[in-house]
Design a protein around this motif. Structure first.
Motif, PDB file in Angstrom:
ATOM      1  N   GLY A  89       0.818  -1.193   0.000  1.00  0.00           N
ATOM      2  CA  GLY A  89       0.000   0.000   0.000  1.00  0.00           C
ATOM      3  C   GLY A  89       0.854   1.245   0.000  1.00  0.00           C
ATOM      4  O   GLY A  89       1.996   1.235   0.473  1.00  0.00           O
ATOM      5  N   ILE A  90       0.287   2.311  -0.541  1.00  0.00           N
ATOM      6  CA  ILE A  90       0.971   3.597  -0.560  1.00  0.00           C
ATOM      7  C   ILE A  90      -0.058   4.675  -0.233  1.00  0.00           C
ATOM      8  O   ILE A  90      -1.137   4.723  -0.826  1.00  0.00           O
ATOM      9  CB  ILE A  90       1.676   3.850  -1.907  1.00  0.00           C
ATOM     10  CG1 ILE A  90       2.448   5.173  -1.870  1.00  0.00           C
ATOM     11  CG2 ILE A  90       0.700   3.791  -3.071  1.00  0.00           C
ATOM     12  CD1 ILE A  90       3.412   5.330  -3.037  1.00  0.00           C
ATOM     13  N   GLY A 101       0.745  10.646   1.352  1.00  0.00           N
ATOM     14  CA  GLY A 101       1.977  11.251   1.816  1.00  0.00           C
ATOM     15  C   GLY A 101       3.228  10.488   1.441  1.00  0.00           C
ATOM     16  O   GLY A 101       4.337  10.942   1.747  1.00  0.00           O
ATOM     17  N   GLY A 102       3.069   9.346   0.814  1.00  0.00           N
ATOM     18  CA  GLY A 102       4.200   8.570   0.355  1.00  0.00           C
ATOM     19  C   GLY A 102       4.597   7.413   1.243  1.00  0.00           C
ATOM     20  O   GLY A 102       5.528   6.679   0.899  1.00  0.00           O
ATOM     21  N   ASN A 103       3.924   7.239   2.371  1.00  0.00           N
ATOM     22  CA  ASN A 103       4.248   6.117   3.247  1.00  0.00           C
ATOM     23  C   ASN A 103       3.899   4.800   2.571  1.00  0.00           C
ATOM     24  O   ASN A 103       2.860   4.671   1.931  1.00  0.00           O
ATOM     25  CB  ASN A 103       3.511   6.235   4.568  1.00  0.00           C
ATOM     26  CG  ASN A 103       4.042   7.356   5.433  1.00  0.00           C
ATOM     27  OD1 ASN A 103       5.127   7.878   5.204  1.00  0.00           O
ATOM     28  ND2 ASN A 103       3.268   7.735   6.443  1.00  0.00           N
ATOM     29  N   LEU A 104       4.770   3.830   2.753  1.00  0.00           N
ATOM     30  CA  LEU A 104       4.629   2.531   2.121  1.00  0.00           C
ATOM     31  C   LEU A 104       4.515   1.437   3.167  1.00  0.00           C
ATOM     32  O   LEU A 104       5.073   1.545   4.259  1.00  0.00           O
ATOM     33  CB  LEU A 104       5.838   2.224   1.237  1.00  0.00           C
ATOM     34  CG  LEU A 104       6.270   3.288   0.235  1.00  0.00           C
ATOM     35  CD1 LEU A 104       7.563   2.861  -0.441  1.00  0.00           C
ATOM     36  CD2 LEU A 104       5.181   3.526  -0.796  1.00  0.00           C
ATOM     37  N   ARG A 130      11.281  -7.772  -2.479  1.00  0.00           N
ATOM     38  CA  ARG A 130      11.059  -8.273  -3.831  1.00  0.00           C
ATOM     39  C   ARG A 130      10.092  -7.403  -4.629  1.00  0.00           C
ATOM     40  O   ARG A 130      10.253  -7.265  -5.841  1.00  0.00           O
ATOM     41  CB  ARG A 130      10.515  -9.705  -3.793  1.00  0.00           C
ATOM     42  CG  ARG A 130      11.455 -10.701  -3.123  1.00  0.00           C
ATOM     43  CD  ARG A 130      10.953 -12.135  -3.283  1.00  0.00           C
ATOM     44  NE  ARG A 130       9.663 -12.339  -2.631  1.00  0.00           N
ATOM     45  CZ  ARG A 130       8.550 -12.724  -3.259  1.00  0.00           C
ATOM     46  NH1 ARG A 130       8.576 -12.951  -4.569  1.00  0.00           N
ATOM     47  NH2 ARG A 130       7.424 -12.896  -2.583  1.00  0.00           N
ATOM     48  N   PHE A 131       9.090  -6.855  -3.961  1.00  0.00           N
ATOM     49  CA  PHE A 131       8.069  -6.050  -4.633  1.00  0.00           C
ATOM     50  C   PHE A 131       8.258  -4.585  -4.273  1.00  0.00           C
ATOM     51  O   PHE A 131       8.679  -4.251  -3.156  1.00  0.00           O
ATOM     52  CB  PHE A 131       6.662  -6.471  -4.206  1.00  0.00           C
ATOM     53  CG  PHE A 131       6.225  -7.825  -4.677  1.00  0.00           C
ATOM     54  CD1 PHE A 131       7.099  -8.715  -5.278  1.00  0.00           C
ATOM     55  CD2 PHE A 131       4.898  -8.207  -4.510  1.00  0.00           C
ATOM     56  CE1 PHE A 131       6.682  -9.962  -5.706  1.00  0.00           C
ATOM     57  CE2 PHE A 131       4.465  -9.453  -4.934  1.00  0.00           C
ATOM     58  CZ  PHE A 131       5.349 -10.329  -5.530  1.00  0.00           C
ATOM     59  N   THR A 132       7.905  -3.719  -5.207  1.00  0.00           N
ATOM     60  CA  THR A 132       7.964  -2.284  -4.984  1.00  0.00           C
ATOM     61  C   THR A 132       6.689  -1.639  -5.502  1.00  0.00           C
ATOM     62  O   THR A 132       6.316  -1.844  -6.660  1.00  0.00           O
ATOM     63  CB  THR A 132       9.174  -1.647  -5.685  1.00  0.00           C
ATOM     64  OG1 THR A 132      10.383  -2.272  -5.236  1.00  0.00           O
ATOM     65  CG2 THR A 132       9.243  -0.152  -5.378  1.00  0.00           C
ATOM     66  N   ILE A 133       6.033  -0.861  -4.652  1.00  0.00           N
ATOM     67  CA  ILE A 133       4.854  -0.128  -5.061  1.00  0.00           C
ATOM     68  C   ILE A 133       5.246   1.323  -5.305  1.00  0.00           C
ATOM     69  O   ILE A 133       6.067   1.888  -4.578  1.00  0.00           O
ATOM     70  CB  ILE A 133       3.722  -0.238  -4.017  1.00  0.00           C
ATOM     71  CG1 ILE A 133       2.423   0.367  -4.556  1.00  0.00           C
ATOM     72  CG2 ILE A 133       4.121   0.389  -2.690  1.00  0.00           C
ATOM     73  CD1 ILE A 133       1.210   0.078  -3.672  1.00  0.00           C
ATOM     74  N   SER A 134       4.663   1.925  -6.325  1.00  0.00           N
ATOM     75  CA  SER A 134       4.945   3.311  -6.644  1.00  0.00           C
ATOM     76  C   SER A 134       3.718   3.939  -7.290  1.00  0.00           C
ATOM     77  O   SER A 134       2.798   3.240  -7.720  1.00  0.00           O
ATOM     78  CB  SER A 134       6.159   3.435  -7.572  1.00  0.00           C
ATOM     79  OG  SER A 134       5.934   2.767  -8.797  1.00  0.00           O
TER      80      SER A 134
END
Length: 121
Positions: free
Chosen positions: A50-51, A54-57, A66-70
């Motif tokens: 989740g993102i 405010g940019g918190n992940l 392994r995974f990146t949310i953007s």
């Protein structure tokens, strides 16, 4: 109404990569948060990543590293880059968003239709 359209799912071998995209459209004032969930056969739906606005992940423990949310805020699009995929990542992946609307005002939650990710061994 707001529509979430996912793309990027498919078949991939273990160790491979996929990038999922989710584009939001419709009557949107702002997107307060977006996330990816998945549901495997016989399993409950779970939050993958989740993102917030405010940019918190945050990530599920099983996908950290392994995974990146953007997000691309100008396009109202969220991405999930999935690397080093494992067979246990096989699931239907769903996009979710909390959206603020003005007419009528309020915050609303929406789901995409899901996209299948299958990882072979």
């Amino acid at each position: 109404q707001v529509q979430l359209v996912e793309s990027g799912g498919g078949l991939v071998q273990a160790g491979g990569s996929l990038r999922l995209s989710c584009a939001a459209s419709g009557s949107i004032f702002s997107i307060n948060g977006m996330g990816w969930y998945r549901q495997a056969p016989g399993k409950q739906r779970e939050l993958v990543a989740g993102i917030r606005s405010g940019g918190n992940l945050n990530y599920a423990d099983s996908v950290k590293g392994r995974f990146t949310i953007s997000r691309d805020n100008a396009k109202n699009t969220v991405y999930l880059q999935m690397n080093s995929l494992k067979p246990e990542d096989t699931a239907v992946y769903y996009c979710n968003a909390f959206v603020s609307r003005r007419l009528p005002p309020g915050e609303y939650n929406y789901w995409g239709q899901g996209t299948q990710v299958t990882v072979s061994s």
